[in-house]
Scaffold this motif. Structure first.
Motif, PDB file in Angstrom:
ATOM      1  N   ASN A 121      56.053 -12.421  -2.417  1.00 51.30           N
ATOM      2  CA  ASN A 121      54.997 -12.481  -2.509  1.00 51.30           C
ATOM      3  C   ASN A 121      53.936 -12.192  -3.078  1.00 51.30           C
ATOM      4  OD1 ASN A 121      52.643 -13.839  -2.223  1.00 51.30           O
ATOM      5  ND2 ASN A 121      53.142 -15.430  -3.017  1.00 51.30           N
TER       6      ASN A 121
ATOM      7  N   HIS B  98      52.713 -16.470 -10.054  1.00 53.77           N
ATOM      8  CA  HIS B  98      52.867 -17.203  -9.462  1.00 53.77           C
ATOM      9  C   HIS B  98      51.336 -17.539  -8.800  1.00 53.77           C
ATOM     10  CE1 HIS B  98      51.784 -14.461  -6.426  1.00 53.77           C
ATOM     11  NE2 HIS B  98      51.183 -15.170  -5.487  1.00 53.77           N
TER      12      HIS B  98
ATOM     13  N   HIS C 229      46.117 -19.297  -7.755  1.00 55.30           N
ATOM     14  CA  HIS C 229      45.315 -18.957  -7.660  1.00 55.30           C
ATOM     15  C   HIS C 229      43.863 -18.486  -8.364  1.00 55.30           C
ATOM     16  CE1 HIS C 229      47.046 -16.395  -4.017  1.00 55.30           C
ATOM     17  NE2 HIS C 229      48.029 -16.497  -4.909  1.00 55.30           N
TER      18      HIS C 229
ATOM     19  N   ASP D  11      48.068 -18.702  -1.313  1.00 58.84           N
ATOM     20  CA  ASP D  11      49.489 -17.197  -0.841  1.00 58.84           C
ATOM     21  C   ASP D  11      50.118 -17.550   0.511  1.00 58.84           C
ATOM     22  OD1 ASP D  11      49.751 -15.827  -2.918  1.00 58.84           O
ATOM     23  OD2 ASP D  11      48.641 -15.101  -1.696  1.00 58.84           O
TER      24      ASP D  11
HETATM   25 FE   LIG Z   1      48.792 -14.736  -4.157  1.00 60.31          FE
END
Ligand SMILES: [Fe+2]
Length: 182
Positions: free
Chosen positions: A5, A11, A16, A135
């Motif tokens: 990640n 992502h 975010h 996260d």
């Molecule tokens: Fe992240």
């Protein structure tokens, strides 16, 4: 999976929004970022805080670009570094078993700044706390998915080779017979 990640940012757009407001390139090209050159912030911003600025001085000796661009590095097996001009967020990952990991997030500042009257790391800590929770939440969701009886194999695209490196590193260090086939 936590390291994978950390190693990709496609992502970032959906996960975010606050971070992408600070670093628009994360939302545009999360899989194709020039980390060696550093990632520019939006105009007027230069560090990872809610406002994108801080009263702390940049670390001495930084070049002009290093004062305005963000850097990051994954150091296998368990160190994730995020480098802003005035602070470093250093994460160490301590797995307990296949389903439980402790992530320690340390903040590093220049001693002169720490010694200043009114030193307050809260602007960086608050921002990171928000991003971290986003996260860890998606990592938990991915892990839940991998526990499914339907899950057998994951596939990585060419843009995900940095994430594939994590699997290669771990597989090369597992005893024979414990190497996963995915
Ligand atoms: Fe992240």
């Amino acid at each position: 999976m936590i390291l994978e990640n950390c190693n990709e940012c496609y992502h970032c757009g959906p996960v975010h929004p606050e971070l992408c407001a600070l670093v628009p390139a994360f939302a545009r090209g999360g899989g194709d970022l020039d980390w060696d050159a550093g990632i520019p912030h939006r105009d007027g911003a230069w560090t990872f805080t809610v406002t994108g600025t801080t009263s702390r001085a940049p670390f001495p000796g930084l070049s002009g670009k290093a004062r305005t661009r963000h850097h990051g590095e994954l150091v296998l097996p368990n160190l994730m570094l995020s480098l802003s001009a005035d602070h470093v967020a250093a994460f160490t990952v301590w797995p307990h078993d296949a389903g439980h990991t402790t992530v320690v997030c340390d903040f590093l500042f220049h001693p002169d700044e720490i010694g200043r009257d009114g030193f307050d790391p809260g602007d960086a800590v608050a921002f990171w706390d928000l991003v971290n929770r986003q996260d860890w939440s998606i990592c938990e969701q991915v892990q839940d998915g991998m526990r499914s009886r339907m899950f057998t194999t994951g596939y990585l695209a060419p843009m995900e080779q940095p994430s594939a490196d994590v699997g290669r590193y771990v597989s090369a260090r597992l005893p024979a017979g414990q190497i996963p086939d995915h």
